[in-house]
Design a protein around this motif. Structure first.
Motif, mmCIF file in Angstrom:
data_model
loop_
_atom_site.group_PDB
_atom_site.id
_atom_site.type_symbol
_atom_site.label_atom_id
_atom_site.label_comp_id
_atom_site.label_asym_id
_atom_site.label_seq_id
_atom_site.Cartn_x
_atom_site.Cartn_y
_atom_site.Cartn_z
ATOM 1 N N GLU A 88 -30.890 27.024 48.805
ATOM 2 C CA GLU A 88 -30.704 28.511 48.519
ATOM 3 C C GLU A 88 -31.683 29.325 49.201
ATOM 4 O O GLU A 88 -32.924 28.817 49.523
ATOM 5 N N GLU A 89 -31.476 30.639 49.686
ATOM 6 C CA GLU A 89 -32.326 31.497 50.069
ATOM 7 C C GLU A 89 -33.466 31.848 48.964
ATOM 8 O O GLU A 89 -33.084 32.007 48.042
ATOM 9 N N GLU A 90 -34.938 31.647 49.465
ATOM 10 C CA GLU A 90 -35.652 32.108 48.447
ATOM 11 C C GLU A 90 -36.591 33.178 49.365
ATOM 12 O O GLU A 90 -36.903 33.140 50.383
ATOM 13 N N CYS A 92 -40.519 35.632 48.175
ATOM 14 C CA CYS A 92 -41.701 35.509 47.418
ATOM 15 C C CYS A 92 -42.438 36.749 47.460
ATOM 16 O O CYS A 92 -42.709 37.678 48.456
ATOM 17 N N PHE A 99 -37.862 35.879 53.977
ATOM 18 C CA PHE A 99 -36.565 35.046 53.245
ATOM 19 C C PHE A 99 -36.455 33.692 54.013
ATOM 20 O O PHE A 99 -36.504 33.918 55.306
ATOM 21 N N ARG A 130 -34.265 26.724 39.826
ATOM 22 C CA ARG A 130 -35.228 27.056 41.102
ATOM 23 C C ARG A 130 -36.239 27.898 40.769
ATOM 24 O O ARG A 130 -37.313 27.782 41.594
ATOM 25 N N VAL A 131 -36.519 28.883 39.942
ATOM 26 C CA VAL A 131 -37.441 29.834 39.857
ATOM 27 C C VAL A 131 -38.757 28.870 39.117
ATOM 28 O O VAL A 131 -39.610 28.819 39.628
ATOM 29 N N HIS A 134 -40.145 26.881 41.824
ATOM 30 C CA HIS A 134 -40.705 27.815 43.002
ATOM 31 C C HIS A 134 -42.217 28.148 42.287
ATOM 32 O O HIS A 134 -43.127 28.151 43.117
ATOM 33 N N PHE A 144 -43.407 28.689 49.233
ATOM 34 C CA PHE A 144 -41.764 28.083 49.427
ATOM 35 C C PHE A 144 -41.616 27.551 50.882
ATOM 36 O O PHE A 144 -40.674 26.902 51.251
#
Length: 194
Positions: A88-90, A92, A99, A130-131, A134, A144
């Motif tokens: 998935e795209e992350e 910060c 991203f 995911r959070v 991260h 990330f």
């Protein structure tokens, strides 16, 4: 001194945080301030490293909006039993507007303490998984983009370099503390909470 979100390549972002051994009124105040900063910056998670604190703690609220969703505090989180894989795209808060695609386990087990000192454990998936991964990475000094494929990093390399240049120029004019000053501040917090 009020907390603020630090941007890459601030040294504390690469620091491996120390476990929290003490929760007091000051730490609760820090947590409240972290939630406020997270909402102001339109985030859904914020690790202590990102506000220049060297302690194993992060906050999260998947709604990203104050007064909505559930505010979660994770003290000394431990992740185990990963399962599956998804990309998935992350983004910060320490690299605003940058991203990239990150592969992570789809499902994890976590154990952490809350502000009342109670252990809570849960098997989670989706966005919360995911959070948690991260933000726990932040506590280990991992960004990330460290988890991205080289070809994907190439696409954001210029943006990352812009943050490096900005950090150096701010430091050159005295707008950023020295590494020694940052290390001294970290030691003071570690002596208090770790």
């Amino acid at each position: 001194m009020p907390l603020e979100v630090v941007h890459y390549p601030h040294p504390t972002l690469r620091y491996q945080s120390k476990p929290v051994k003490r929760v007091d009124a000051d730490l609760r105040k820090i947590v409240a301030e972290m939630f406020e900063l997270m909402y102001e910056n339109r985030g859904i998670g914020l690790a202590a490293n990102q506000v220049d604190l060297p302690i194993r703690l992060f906050v999260a609220n998947l709604s990203g909006t104050k007064g909505e969703g559930e505010e979660l505090v994770f003290i000394n989180p431990v992740i185990s039993r990963p399962k599956g894989n998804e990309e998935e795209e992350e983004g910060c808060l320490s690299l605003p507007q940058v991203f990239g695609p990150v592969k992570r386990p789809a499902e994890i087990q976590f154990d952490a303490y809350n502000l009342q000192g109670e252990l809570f454990s849960q098997r989670i998936d989706g966005m919360l998984a995911r959070v948690v991964q991260h933000e726990t990475d932040h506590l280990d000094g991992i960004m990330f983009f460290d988890r991205m494929q080289p070809s994907a990093i190439q696409e954001i390399a210029y943006d990352i370099e812009e943050f490096v240049i900005d950090f150096k120029s701010r430091r050159d004019v005295g707008g950023m503390p020295t590494d020694e000053e940052i290390a001294e501040r970290r030691q003071q917090y570690e002596a208090t909470y770790c």
